[in-house]
Design a protein around this motif. Structure first.
Motif, PDB file in Angstrom:
ATOM      1  N   LEU A 159       0.343   4.995 -14.409  1.00 36.98           N
ATOM      2  CA  LEU A 159      -0.235   5.729 -13.276  1.00 36.98           C
ATOM      3  C   LEU A 159      -1.055   4.844 -12.343  1.00 36.98           C
ATOM      4  CD1 LEU A 159      -1.327   9.030 -15.036  1.00 36.98           C
ATOM      5  CD2 LEU A 159       0.665   8.646 -13.595  1.00 36.98           C
ATOM      6  N   ARG A 160      -1.018   3.552 -12.534  1.00 44.74           N
ATOM      7  CA  ARG A 160      -1.805   2.682 -11.656  1.00 44.74           C
ATOM      8  C   ARG A 160      -1.385   2.752 -10.197  1.00 44.74           C
ATOM      9  NH1 ARG A 160      -3.952  -2.320 -15.252  1.00 44.74           N
ATOM     10  NH2 ARG A 160      -5.334  -1.006 -16.478  1.00 44.74           N
ATOM     11  N   PRO A 161      -0.096   2.835  -9.884  1.00 41.98           N
ATOM     12  CA  PRO A 161       0.252   3.022  -8.464  1.00 41.98           C
ATOM     13  C   PRO A 161      -0.323   4.328  -7.905  1.00 41.98           C
ATOM     14  CG  PRO A 161       2.177   2.301  -9.689  1.00 41.98           C
ATOM     15  CD  PRO A 161       1.100   2.593 -10.691  1.00 41.98           C
ATOM     16  N   THR A 162      -0.343   5.368  -8.714  1.00 39.03           N
ATOM     17  CA  THR A 162      -0.948   6.636  -8.295  1.00 39.03           C
ATOM     18  C   THR A 162      -2.439   6.444  -8.050  1.00 39.03           C
ATOM     19  OG1 THR A 162       0.676   7.847  -9.590  1.00 39.03           O
ATOM     20  CG2 THR A 162      -1.319   9.037  -8.976  1.00 39.03           C
ATOM     21  N   SER A 163      -3.068   5.683  -8.921  1.00 37.65           N
ATOM     22  CA  SER A 163      -4.504   5.428  -8.782  1.00 37.65           C
ATOM     23  C   SER A 163      -4.805   4.702  -7.467  1.00 37.65           C
ATOM     24  CB  SER A 163      -4.986   4.601  -9.975  1.00 37.65           C
ATOM     25  OG  SER A 163      -6.358   4.366  -9.884  1.00 37.65           O
ATOM     26  N   MET A 164      -4.030   3.696  -7.153  1.00 40.20           N
ATOM     27  CA  MET A 164      -4.259   2.959  -5.911  1.00 40.20           C
ATOM     28  C   MET A 164      -3.946   3.826  -4.689  1.00 40.20           C
ATOM     29  SD  MET A 164      -5.634   0.257  -6.870  1.00 40.20           S
ATOM     30  CE  MET A 164      -5.737  -0.600  -5.329  1.00 40.20           C
ATOM     31  N   ALA A 165      -2.925   4.675  -4.803  1.00 41.45           N
ATOM     32  CA  ALA A 165      -2.619   5.591  -3.693  1.00 41.45           C
ATOM     33  C   ALA A 165      -3.749   6.595  -3.503  1.00 41.45           C
ATOM     34  CB  ALA A 165      -1.296   6.305  -3.963  1.00 41.45           C
ATOM     35  N   ALA A 166      -4.333   7.047  -4.596  1.00 44.35           N
ATOM     36  CA  ALA A 166      -5.470   7.969  -4.495  1.00 44.35           C
ATOM     37  C   ALA A 166      -6.657   7.268  -3.846  1.00 44.35           C
ATOM     38  CB  ALA A 166      -5.840   8.503  -5.876  1.00 44.35           C
ATOM     39  N   TRP A 167      -6.858   5.983  -4.150  1.00 43.85           N
ATOM     40  CA  TRP A 167      -7.924   5.210  -3.505  1.00 43.85           C
ATOM     41  C   TRP A 167      -7.694   5.186  -1.994  1.00 43.85           C
ATOM     42  CZ3 TRP A 167      -8.271   0.894  -0.413  1.00 43.85           C
ATOM     43  CH2 TRP A 167      -9.554   0.344  -0.260  1.00 43.85           C
TER      44      TRP A 167
END
Length: 192
Positions: A136-144
């Motif tokens: 989910l790291r890409p999701t995390s960066m997109a949320a940032w």
């Protein structure tokens, strides 16, 4: 000969009475909604007061009990129109204080974002919540990025974004690094 029919005086009274009753019912509904707003506001004020006095934090079991009580107090507002976005965020944040944290945090924050997709704090909560899972790291960066898009100049969220990305610098894209540098330069203008 055509004579105009005189309006019946009783019909006008009935119309005015119906209109008055409708206004009274509307005022009652507004009063009930106002009380609900005040109750949720009091809960939120208590959370903010406790967060401000965080230096004297209680032990973990006491915090977990407080969080469970808070979630129970917020539960009636989770699906009430006009209050559900704030209630879902409060419930999610209380769930993070449970020991162990609530296991359905991603679902709770997704429900909050479905109601209010322009809440930068919720996007930062999602970024922090999804970061530990490698998938989910890409999701995390997109949320940032979405937090930055929805609340570009909110001081508290700028600080959270700066702390978040500073710890994950090597994973950030060049555009995110430039955005962080801009935010830090902008934050220097604030007194603290």
């Amino acid at each position: 000969m055509s004579a105009k029919a005189e309006p019946r005086p009783g019909g006008a009274r009935v119309g005015r009475a119906a209109f008055s009753l409708a206004l009274i019912a509307l005022a009652g509904a507004v009063l009930v909604k106002g009380v609900a707003f005040a109750r949720l506001g009091a809960i939120e004020w208590g959370i903010e007061r406790d967060a401000a006095a965080g230096a004297a934090a209680p032990a973990a079991p006491a915090r977990a009990e407080e969080a469970a009580q808070l979630r129970a107090a917020v539960a009636p507002f989770l699906d009430e129109a006009g209050l559900r976005d704030k209630a879902r965020l409060l419930s999610f944040r209380a769930g993070r204080r449970l020991d162990p944290p609530a296991t359905n945090g991603v679902e709770e924050i997704a429900a909050a974002l479905a109601v209010d997709p322009v809440e930068p704090a919720a996007w930062m909560d999602l970024a922090e919540l999804t970061w530990p899972d490698l998938a989910l790291r890409p999701t995390s960066m997109a949320a940032w990025e979405l937090s930055r898009l929805t609340g570009p100049y909110e001081y508290a969220e700028m600080m959270r974004r700066a702390r978040f990305l500073a710890r994950r610098w090597m994973f950030a894209s060049p555009a995110s690094k430039r955005a962080l540098a801009y935010d830090i330069a902008f934050l220097r203008r604030f007194p603290d």
